[in-house]
Write a protein that holds these residues in place. Structure first.
Motif, PDB file in Angstrom:
ATOM      1  N   VAL A  49       0.864  -1.172   0.000  1.00  0.00           N
ATOM      2  CA  VAL A  49       0.000   0.000   0.000  1.00  0.00           C
ATOM      3  C   VAL A  49       0.902   1.224   0.000  1.00  0.00           C
ATOM      4  CG1 VAL A  49      -1.817   1.258   1.202  1.00  0.00           C
ATOM      5  CG2 VAL A  49      -1.752  -1.249   1.309  1.00  0.00           C
ATOM      6  N   GLU A  50       0.803   2.039  -1.041  1.00  0.00           N
ATOM      7  CA  GLU A  50       1.628   3.238  -1.163  1.00  0.00           C
ATOM      8  C   GLU A  50       3.121   2.923  -1.038  1.00  0.00           C
ATOM      9  OE1 GLU A  50       0.485   6.193  -2.040  1.00  0.00           O
ATOM     10  OE2 GLU A  50      -1.565   5.406  -2.091  1.00  0.00           O
ATOM     11  N   GLY A  51       3.535   1.814  -1.660  1.00  0.00           N
ATOM     12  CA  GLY A  51       4.954   1.458  -1.641  1.00  0.00           C
ATOM     13  C   GLY A  51       5.426   0.831  -0.354  1.00  0.00           C
ATOM     14  N   VAL A  52       4.497   0.486   0.533  1.00  0.00           N
ATOM     15  CA  VAL A  52       4.841  -0.143   1.810  1.00  0.00           C
ATOM     16  C   VAL A  52       4.302  -1.565   1.819  1.00  0.00           C
ATOM     17  CG1 VAL A  52       4.552  -0.090   4.308  1.00  0.00           C
ATOM     18  CG2 VAL A  52       4.844   2.049   3.038  1.00  0.00           C
ATOM     19  N   TYR A  53       5.198  -2.545   2.008  1.00  0.00           N
ATOM     20  CA  TYR A  53       4.774  -3.940   2.096  1.00  0.00           C
ATOM     21  C   TYR A  53       4.322  -4.250   3.516  1.00  0.00           C
ATOM     22  CZ  TYR A  53       6.835  -4.835  -2.484  1.00  0.00           C
ATOM     23  OH  TYR A  53       7.106  -4.811  -3.817  1.00  0.00           O
ATOM     24  N   LEU A  60       6.202  -3.437   8.757  1.00  0.00           N
ATOM     25  CA  LEU A  60       5.874  -2.658   7.567  1.00  0.00           C
ATOM     26  C   LEU A  60       7.187  -2.254   6.912  1.00  0.00           C
ATOM     27  CD1 LEU A  60       3.040  -0.352   8.977  1.00  0.00           C
ATOM     28  CD2 LEU A  60       2.835  -2.597   7.886  1.00  0.00           C
ATOM     29  N   VAL A  61       7.351  -2.600   5.642  1.00  0.00           N
ATOM     30  CA  VAL A  61       8.634  -2.421   4.971  1.00  0.00           C
ATOM     31  C   VAL A  61       8.457  -1.545   3.739  1.00  0.00           C
ATOM     32  CG1 VAL A  61      10.572  -3.560   3.865  1.00  0.00           C
ATOM     33  CG2 VAL A  61       9.401  -4.685   5.749  1.00  0.00           C
ATOM     34  N   GLY A 100      16.125  -5.721   3.463  1.00  0.00           N
ATOM     35  CA  GLY A 100      17.298  -6.559   3.289  1.00  0.00           C
ATOM     36  C   GLY A 100      17.545  -7.482   4.468  1.00  0.00           C
ATOM     37  N   ILE A 101      17.257  -7.001   5.678  1.00  0.00           N
ATOM     38  CA  ILE A 101      17.537  -7.787   6.880  1.00  0.00           C
ATOM     39  C   ILE A 101      16.459  -8.841   7.130  1.00  0.00           C
ATOM     40  CG2 ILE A 101      17.883  -7.658   9.374  1.00  0.00           C
ATOM     41  CD1 ILE A 101      20.181  -6.552   7.741  1.00  0.00           C
ATOM     42  N   TYR A 102      15.211  -8.543   6.763  1.00  0.00           N
ATOM     43  CA  TYR A 102      14.099  -9.472   7.040  1.00  0.00           C
ATOM     44  C   TYR A 102      13.361  -9.874   5.754  1.00  0.00           C
ATOM     45  CZ  TYR A 102      14.764  -7.834  11.847  1.00  0.00           C
ATOM     46  OH  TYR A 102      15.293  -7.515  13.069  1.00  0.00           O
ATOM     47  N   PRO A 103      14.055 -10.424   4.753  1.00  0.00           N
ATOM     48  CA  PRO A 103      13.362 -10.792   3.514  1.00  0.00           C
ATOM     49  C   PRO A 103      12.302 -11.872   3.732  1.00  0.00           C
ATOM     50  CG  PRO A 103      15.565 -11.747   3.568  1.00  0.00           C
ATOM     51  CD  PRO A 103      15.479 -10.787   4.723  1.00  0.00           C
ATOM     52  N   GLU A 104      12.508 -12.709   4.768  1.00  0.00           N
ATOM     53  CA  GLU A 104      11.554 -13.790   5.031  1.00  0.00           C
ATOM     54  C   GLU A 104      10.209 -13.268   5.533  1.00  0.00           C
ATOM     55  OE1 GLU A 104      13.638 -12.938   8.889  1.00  0.00           O
ATOM     56  OE2 GLU A 104      14.203 -13.086   6.769  1.00  0.00           O
ATOM     57  N   LYS A 105      10.153 -12.010   5.960  1.00  0.00           N
ATOM     58  CA  LYS A 105       8.905 -11.437   6.456  1.00  0.00           C
ATOM     59  C   LYS A 105       8.138 -10.676   5.379  1.00  0.00           C
ATOM     60  CE  LYS A 105      10.346 -11.043  11.291  1.00  0.00           C
ATOM     61  NZ  LYS A 105      10.407 -10.181  12.495  1.00  0.00           N
ATOM     62  N   LEU A 106       8.728 -10.564   4.185  1.00  0.00           N
ATOM     63  CA  LEU A 106       8.071  -9.869   3.086  1.00  0.00           C
ATOM     64  C   LEU A 106       7.061 -10.783   2.399  1.00  0.00           C
ATOM     65  CD1 LEU A 106      11.111  -8.068   1.404  1.00  0.00           C
ATOM     66  CD2 LEU A 106       9.402  -7.062   2.914  1.00  0.00           C
ATOM     67  N   PHE A 148      12.757  -0.473  13.636  1.00  0.00           N
ATOM     68  CA  PHE A 148      11.359  -0.248  13.974  1.00  0.00           C
ATOM     69  C   PHE A 148      10.450  -1.076  13.070  1.00  0.00           C
ATOM     70  CE2 PHE A 148      12.960   3.966  15.582  1.00  0.00           C
ATOM     71  CZ  PHE A 148      12.665   3.724  16.909  1.00  0.00           C
ATOM     72  N   ASN A 149       9.311  -1.488  13.593  1.00  0.00           N
ATOM     73  CA  ASN A 149       8.345  -2.262  12.814  1.00  0.00           C
ATOM     74  C   ASN A 149       7.523  -1.394  11.872  1.00  0.00           C
ATOM     75  OD1 ASN A 149       8.801  -4.918  13.952  1.00  0.00           O
ATOM     76  ND2 ASN A 149       7.875  -4.141  15.832  1.00  0.00           N
ATOM     77  N   THR A 150       7.321  -0.120  12.249  1.00  0.00           N
ATOM     78  CA  THR A 150       6.414   0.737  11.478  1.00  0.00           C
ATOM     79  C   THR A 150       7.117   1.968  10.926  1.00  0.00           C
ATOM     80  OG1 THR A 150       5.716   2.072  13.394  1.00  0.00           O
ATOM     81  CG2 THR A 150       4.524   0.007  12.979  1.00  0.00           C
ATOM     82  N   ASP A 151       8.446   1.933  10.875  1.00  0.00           N
ATOM     83  CA  ASP A 151       9.209   3.100  10.451  1.00  0.00           C
ATOM     84  C   ASP A 151      10.501   2.638   9.793  1.00  0.00           C
ATOM     85  OD1 ASP A 151       9.060   6.256  11.184  1.00  0.00           O
ATOM     86  OD2 ASP A 151      11.135   5.596  11.017  1.00  0.00           O
TER      87      ASP A 151
END
Length: 245
Positions: A49-53, A60-61, A100-106, A148-151
């Motif tokens: 959504v708006e470039g945020v996965y 939120l990435v 890059g650090i958490y690709p498994e969460k994308l 951060f999870n949301t930033d």
């Protein structure tokens, strides 16, 4: 806030840009409409959504686009030229993002630049700079609360890991991080605002020193003065990480 008018600001174009931002931010029920748009797009099975996965575990990435090759090359030449021109060490420490650090969460079909490849290109083209590998540094402690999870910023723990790696690369012994002194209340950062996705636990800012008593010496125009490390007025505002300096 509503920008102050001046002829100079109008001439430079600053006033019109600031006024447009002000109008957008003051739009009635803006946050509600952004959230509704986000929920609608999620219902249509969109993964961003708006470039945020919207990843797993409340992460939120912001997607990292492939860099502009011309700009990248110009920046690498500038860094290399700077490092060559000085007789003191020039340290290059590039902070990877959560993508890059958490690709498994994308999400499975997330499109984001390969940060390990990009960092390798930069390192190869800046041989005169002292390279600090922050990718492996952060990947080694990824189970901790380092981003951060949301930033898009790193947390106090992530920043400490980066500091320690940089200090060691310079032959310095890093100071221990110590115990958490204070944790500020929950907030939702820039990625959550962009996506209108205020879900999950949000984020907190951890302070590792007594905010009332810690200062640093700043120098401006040859004059030295003491300034606080923390500005606690931001503890009650939206972006709480602005408490730093």
């Amino acid at each position: 806030q509503k920008p102050e008018f001046s002829a100079e600001a109008l001439f430079l174009g600053d006033f019109t840009l600031d006024f447009e931002t002000y109008i957008t931010d003051q739009f009635p029920l803006r946050d509600g409409f952004v959230a509704l748009s986000s929920l609608t797009e999620r219902a249509l099975l969109k993964t961003d959504v708006e470039g945020v996965y919207i990843g797993s575990d409340g992460l939120l990435v912001t997607a990292l686009e492939e860099p502009n090759e011309t700009l990248l090359n110009a920046n690498m030449r500038a860094v290399e030229s700077f490092a060559v021109s000085l007789d003191i060490p020039v340290c290059l420490a590039i902070v990877p993002t959560a993508a890059g650090i958490y690709p498994e969460k994308l999400p499975a079909n997330a499109q984001t630049a390969d940060q390990t490849e990009l960092l390798g290109i930069i390192r190869e083209n800046t041989p005169s700079a002292l390279w600090v590998d922050l990718f492996d540094t952060l990947a080694a402690v990824k189970s901790e609360y380092i981003l951060f999870n949301t930033d898009h910023h790193w947390t106090s723990r992530g920043a400490y890991a980066g500091y320690a790696a940089t200090a060691q690369a310079l032959g310095l012994e890093p100071e221990p991080i110590g115990e958490t002194f204070e944790t500020l209340s929950t907030f939702y950062g820039t990625a959550a605002s962009a996506a209108g996705w205020m879900r999950g636990e949000g984020d907190t800012v951890e302070l590792y020193a007594d905010a009332e008593n810690v200062t640093v010496t700043a120098v401006e125009n040859g004059q030295s003065f003491e300034v606080p490390v923390y500005d606690l007025s931001f503890a009650d505002k939206k972006d709480k990480y602005c408490v730093f300096f």
